[in-house]
Motif scaffolding. Structure first.
Motif, short mmCIF file in Angstrom:
data_model
loop_
_atom_site.label_atom_id
_atom_site.label_comp_id
_atom_site.label_asym_id
_atom_site.label_seq_id
_atom_site.Cartn_x
_atom_site.Cartn_y
_atom_site.Cartn_z
N LEU A 138 0.83 -1.21 0.00
CA LEU A 138 0.00 0.00 0.00
C LEU A 138 0.86 1.26 0.00
O LEU A 138 0.55 2.24 -0.70
N GLY A 139 1.93 1.24 0.78
CA GLY A 139 2.81 2.41 0.83
C GLY A 139 3.43 2.72 -0.51
O GLY A 139 3.53 3.89 -0.91
N ALA A 140 3.84 1.70 -1.23
CA ALA A 140 4.45 1.91 -2.55
C ALA A 140 3.43 2.47 -3.54
O ALA A 140 3.75 3.36 -4.34
N ILE A 141 2.21 1.96 -3.50
CA ILE A 141 1.17 2.45 -4.40
C ILE A 141 0.77 3.87 -4.02
O ILE A 141 0.60 4.74 -4.89
N ARG A 142 0.63 4.15 -2.72
CA ARG A 142 0.34 5.51 -2.26
C ARG A 142 1.41 6.48 -2.74
O ARG A 142 1.11 7.57 -3.27
N ASP A 143 2.67 6.11 -2.58
CA ASP A 143 3.77 6.98 -2.99
C ASP A 143 3.75 7.21 -4.51
O ASP A 143 4.14 8.29 -4.98
N MET A 144 3.32 6.22 -5.25
CA MET A 144 3.19 6.38 -6.70
C MET A 144 2.19 7.50 -7.01
O MET A 144 2.46 8.38 -7.84
N TYR A 145 1.05 7.47 -6.35
CA TYR A 145 0.07 8.54 -6.55
C TYR A 145 0.63 9.90 -6.12
O TYR A 145 0.42 10.92 -6.80
N ARG A 146 1.33 9.91 -5.00
CA ARG A 146 1.89 11.17 -4.51
C ARG A 146 2.87 11.76 -5.53
O ARG A 146 2.89 12.97 -5.74
N ARG A 147 3.68 10.92 -6.16
CA ARG A 147 4.63 11.42 -7.16
C ARG A 147 3.93 12.08 -8.34
O ARG A 147 4.53 12.90 -9.04
N HIS A 148 2.69 11.68 -8.57
CA HIS A 148 1.95 12.23 -9.71
C HIS A 148 0.97 13.33 -9.29
O HIS A 148 0.03 13.63 -10.03
N GLY A 149 1.20 13.91 -8.11
CA GLY A 149 0.49 15.13 -7.76
C GLY A 149 -0.74 14.98 -6.90
O GLY A 149 -1.40 15.98 -6.59
N TYR A 150 -1.10 13.76 -6.48
CA TYR A 150 -2.26 13.58 -5.62
C TYR A 150 -1.88 13.96 -4.19
O TYR A 150 -0.76 13.69 -3.74
N ASP A 151 -2.83 14.57 -3.47
CA ASP A 151 -2.51 14.93 -2.10
C ASP A 151 -2.46 13.67 -1.21
O ASP A 151 -2.83 12.58 -1.65
N GLU A 152 -2.01 13.84 0.02
CA GLU A 152 -1.73 12.68 0.88
C GLU A 152 -2.95 11.80 1.10
O GLU A 152 -2.89 10.58 0.95
N ASP A 154 -5.84 11.68 -0.66
CA ASP A 154 -6.34 11.12 -1.92
C ASP A 154 -5.46 9.96 -2.37
O ASP A 154 -5.94 8.91 -2.80
N ALA A 155 -4.13 10.14 -2.25
CA ALA A 155 -3.21 9.07 -2.63
C ALA A 155 -3.41 7.83 -1.76
O ALA A 155 -3.41 6.69 -2.26
N PHE A 156 -3.60 8.04 -0.47
CA PHE A 156 -3.80 6.94 0.47
C PHE A 156 -5.08 6.16 0.15
O PHE A 156 -5.07 4.92 0.09
N ILE A 157 -6.17 6.87 -0.11
CA ILE A 157 -7.45 6.20 -0.38
C ILE A 157 -7.43 5.53 -1.74
O ILE A 157 -7.91 4.39 -1.90
N ARG A 158 -6.87 6.18 -2.74
CA ARG A 158 -6.80 5.54 -4.07
C ARG A 158 -5.95 4.28 -4.02
O ARG A 158 -6.26 3.28 -4.67
N ALA A 159 -4.87 4.32 -3.26
CA ALA A 159 -4.04 3.12 -3.11
C ALA A 159 -4.84 2.00 -2.46
O ALA A 159 -4.77 0.84 -2.89
N ARG A 160 -5.60 2.33 -1.44
CA ARG A 160 -6.43 1.32 -0.78
C ARG A 160 -7.46 0.73 -1.75
O ARG A 160 -7.65 -0.49 -1.79
N VAL A 161 -8.12 1.59 -2.50
CA VAL A 161 -9.15 1.11 -3.43
C VAL A 161 -8.53 0.18 -4.47
O VAL A 161 -9.05 -0.91 -4.75
N LEU A 162 -7.40 0.59 -5.04
CA LEU A 162 -6.75 -0.23 -6.06
C LEU A 162 -6.32 -1.59 -5.49
O LEU A 162 -6.61 -2.64 -6.06
N TYR A 163 -5.65 -1.54 -4.35
CA TYR A 163 -5.08 -2.77 -3.78
C TYR A 163 -6.15 -3.68 -3.18
O TYR A 163 -6.19 -4.88 -3.46
N TYR A 164 -7.03 -3.11 -2.37
CA TYR A 164 -8.03 -3.94 -1.71
C TYR A 164 -9.02 -4.53 -2.71
O TYR A 164 -9.54 -5.63 -2.51
N MET A 165 -9.30 -3.80 -3.79
CA MET A 165 -10.19 -4.37 -4.80
C MET A 165 -9.59 -5.64 -5.39
O MET A 165 -10.27 -6.66 -5.56
#
Length: 212
Positions: A138-152, A154-165
């Motif tokens: 989850l941390g790696a996916i969250r950091d991926m979103y953060r690198r592309h401009g998502y706030d903390e 939003d990046a955290f929740i999007r990572a959860r949605v992608l991974y948990y799905m």
């Protein structure tokens, strides 16, 4: 007492049986029968070798079990983390990098992941390993979103949605062919990124699927 470290080379008299043969059979057994089925004597019988072959490579059954966990970390978790960390020109390309793990079981073996999670129900140590792996992924996916401009957040929740799905797909044992799922690729990318993928983006991932 002098301890002799387990060897990587084939044991004398058992040239056809390697350390990896033991680990591979143990992994297959873990997946098919659960952790209680991973026992030295039955494994040796299936391999056609004596217990001495096992102790040439491993100090104990626990040593073998530790190697199974290490293999799982070095395949399933490493694949997700590595792809999430890959440089990508857009978040859509970044998400598709992670998608490679879901599309190719040589990168991420869902049966092994499920078997480890079942094992964790019986072992606090394995439960901690699962928790650490989920956090790392989850941390790696969250950091991926953060690198592309998502706030903390939003990046955290999007990572959860992608991974948990995706983990939910495996837990529910959905039998959806890859081809059917890839047919919804553009919609998945819109859902996970909030951006519109181009035809070139979709074609890029389809080339990966075709090359598997």
């Amino acid at each position: 007492m002098i301890m002799i470290a387990p060897q990587d080379e084939p044991a004398p008299g058992n040239i056809k049986v390697t350390r990896w043969d033991w680990i591979n059979l143990a992994l297959q057994t873990l997946i098919s029968g659960g952790i209680e089925s991973v026992r030295v004597l039955p494994l040796g019988q299936k391999l056609g070798v004596s217990r001495s072959s096992f102790y040439w490579y491993f100090e104990s059954r626990q040593d073998l079990l530790d190697q199974l966990l290490a293999h799982w970390r070095n395949t399933n978790t490493k694949a997700i983390v590595e792809r999430a960390q890959r440089p990508a020109e857009s978040i859509i390309m970044g998400v598709m990098n992670v998608f490679e793990c879901w599309a190719d079981e040589r990168l991420f073996d869902p049966r092994l992941d499920f078997a480890i999670r079942e094992w964790a129900r019986r072992s606090d140590d394995v439960r901690r390993a699962i928790d650490q792996a989920d956090n790392d992924r989850l941390g790696a996916i969250r950091d991926m979103y953060r690198r592309h401009g998502y706030d903390e957040e939003d990046a955290f929740i999007r990572a959860r949605v992608l991974y948990y799905m995706q983990i939910g797909y495996y837990v529910l044992d959905l039998k959806e062919p890859v081809e059917a799922r890839v047919g919804h690729l553009a919609a998945y990318l819109r859902s996970f990124t909030g951006q519109e993928p181009s035809d070139a983006d979709v074609a890029h991932f389809m080339r990966f699927i075709a090359a598997r």
